[in-house]
Design a protein around this motif. Structure first.
Motif, PDB file in Angstrom:
ATOM      1  N   ARG A  99       0.826  -1.208   0.000  1.00  0.00           N
ATOM      2  CA  ARG A  99       0.000   0.000   0.000  1.00  0.00           C
ATOM      3  C   ARG A  99       0.860   1.258   0.000  1.00  0.00           C
ATOM      4  NH1 ARG A  99      -2.886  -1.417   3.936  1.00  0.00           N
ATOM      5  NH2 ARG A  99      -1.885  -0.239   5.613  1.00  0.00           N
ATOM      6  N   GLY A 100       1.956   1.236   0.759  1.00  0.00           N
ATOM      7  CA  GLY A 100       2.843   2.391   0.795  1.00  0.00           C
ATOM      8  C   GLY A 100       3.469   2.676  -0.559  1.00  0.00           C
ATOM      9  N   ILE A 101       3.861   1.620  -1.261  1.00  0.00           N
ATOM     10  CA  ILE A 101       4.466   1.793  -2.584  1.00  0.00           C
ATOM     11  C   ILE A 101       3.438   2.349  -3.567  1.00  0.00           C
ATOM     12  CG2 ILE A 101       5.406   0.543  -4.566  1.00  0.00           C
ATOM     13  CD1 ILE A 101       6.866  -1.257  -2.594  1.00  0.00           C
ATOM     14  N   ARG A 102       2.211   1.812  -3.518  1.00  0.00           N
ATOM     15  CA  ARG A 102       1.166   2.320  -4.420  1.00  0.00           C
ATOM     16  C   ARG A 102       0.923   3.808  -4.183  1.00  0.00           C
ATOM     17  NH1 ARG A 102      -1.546  -2.447  -3.110  1.00  0.00           N
ATOM     18  NH2 ARG A 102      -3.003  -1.281  -1.785  1.00  0.00           N
ATOM     19  N   LYS A 103       0.907   4.216  -2.923  1.00  0.00           N
ATOM     20  CA  LYS A 103       0.657   5.627  -2.599  1.00  0.00           C
ATOM     21  C   LYS A 103       1.813   6.515  -3.055  1.00  0.00           C
ATOM     22  CE  LYS A 103      -1.052   6.769   1.368  1.00  0.00           C
ATOM     23  NZ  LYS A 103      -1.247   6.858   2.843  1.00  0.00           N
ATOM     24  N   SER A 104       3.033   5.971  -3.052  1.00  0.00           N
ATOM     25  CA  SER A 104       4.198   6.781  -3.427  1.00  0.00           C
ATOM     26  C   SER A 104       4.371   6.918  -4.935  1.00  0.00           C
ATOM     27  CB  SER A 104       5.472   6.179  -2.820  1.00  0.00           C
ATOM     28  OG  SER A 104       5.805   4.944  -3.444  1.00  0.00           O
ATOM     29  N   LEU A 105       3.613   6.119  -5.694  1.00  0.00           N
ATOM     30  CA  LEU A 105       3.693   6.174  -7.159  1.00  0.00           C
ATOM     31  C   LEU A 105       2.351   6.618  -7.723  1.00  0.00           C
ATOM     32  CD1 LEU A 105       5.568   2.810  -7.797  1.00  0.00           C
ATOM     33  CD2 LEU A 105       6.484   5.090  -8.282  1.00  0.00           C
TER      34      LEU A 105
END
Length: 256
Positions: A159-165
């Motif tokens: 989820r963190g990676i999706r939010k950062s991209l």
């Protein structure tokens, strides 16, 4: 007593012209027989197929393909039933297949990396076709996450990676993108637990996964950027009490 002859298979050797057992009873009898000696049945079917000539094999494949095309829902229902009744065995077989076929999985992941838009579109079509199934899977997955630290860790990183991209990660597993596994990350995080930290507290939200160098200090637009890899490198991640992390915000306090 009169019976409906359509419920019986024809039998030219019988005085009545029909089998003594109805179709349903005969089917149950055949299934019970097959269940007793499954390996023998498989061997017979393989031997029978091997004895066919090329034209007969092609005809059989065509018949099987037509039946599969005409009965896709029946096949899916059987697969779902078999999977639900043998969940542990199915999961074990899937894990064994994944372990034995890393190249196949890597190939699938590489295709998704090269075609993120195509992967996203495919998943969008799936959600539109199966909204109830997607919702049910989401509910079931959310319940698992609440009770499984490894799944919770996986979910938070994903989820963190999706939010950062802005464009997301195109349906590709973060483990493939970052080059380390969930188990490796879990071991790395656990080694850094300070006094009082436990996985149960991680599940309850008392512990966050913190970026030593804040994510906001990196500039990247895709998973291929080196800045992205540096941001999400295992060496840049650590456990931190949620209260401390909220106080820290986007500051870099110290290295460990």
């Amino acid at each position: 007593m009169l019976v409906n002859s359509s419920n019986f298979h024809k039998n030219s050797g019988s005085s009545s012209g029909y089998h003594s057992r109805c179709k349903a009873c005969q089917f149950k009898r055949q299934q019970a027989y097959k269940a007793r000696i499954p390996e023998v049945i498989k061997a017979r079917e393989k031997a029978r197929y091997a004895s066919l000539d090329a034209a007969a094999k092609a005809a059989k494949r065509a018949r099987d393909k037509k039946w599969e095309d005409d009965n896709r829902e029946v096949i899916r229902e059987r697969q779902r039933k078999r999977a639900n009744e043998n969940r542990a065995d199915v999961n074990a077989k899937r894990r064994a297949w994944a372990k034995a076929n890393p190249d196949r999985i890597a190939l699938y992941q590489s295709r998704a990396v090269k075609n993120p838009a195509k992967s996203a579109e495919r998943f969008k079509r799936y959600r539109m076709r199966h909204p109830e199934k997607v919702r049910e899977n989401s509910r079931r997955h959310a319940l698992k996450i609440k009770n499984d630290p490894m799944l919770a860790l996986h979910s938070r990183i994903s989820r963190g990676i999706r939010k950062s991209l802005k464009s997301g990660k195109g349906g590709v597993s973060w483990q493939h993108v970052l080059g380390y596994s969930r188990a490796e990350l879990a071991a790395h995080i656990q080694r850094q637990f300070t006094a009082g930290m436990t996985w149960q507290k991680f599940l309850s939200g008392e512990i966050h996964i913190d970026h030593i160098r804040p994510a906001s200090s990196f500039c990247f637009t895709s998973t291929a950027d080196q800045s992205f890899l540096d941001c999400w490198a295992m060496s840049n991640l650590r456990p931190m009490w949620s209260a401390d992390n909220q106080t820290k915000h986007a500051k870099r306090l110290f290295l460990i």
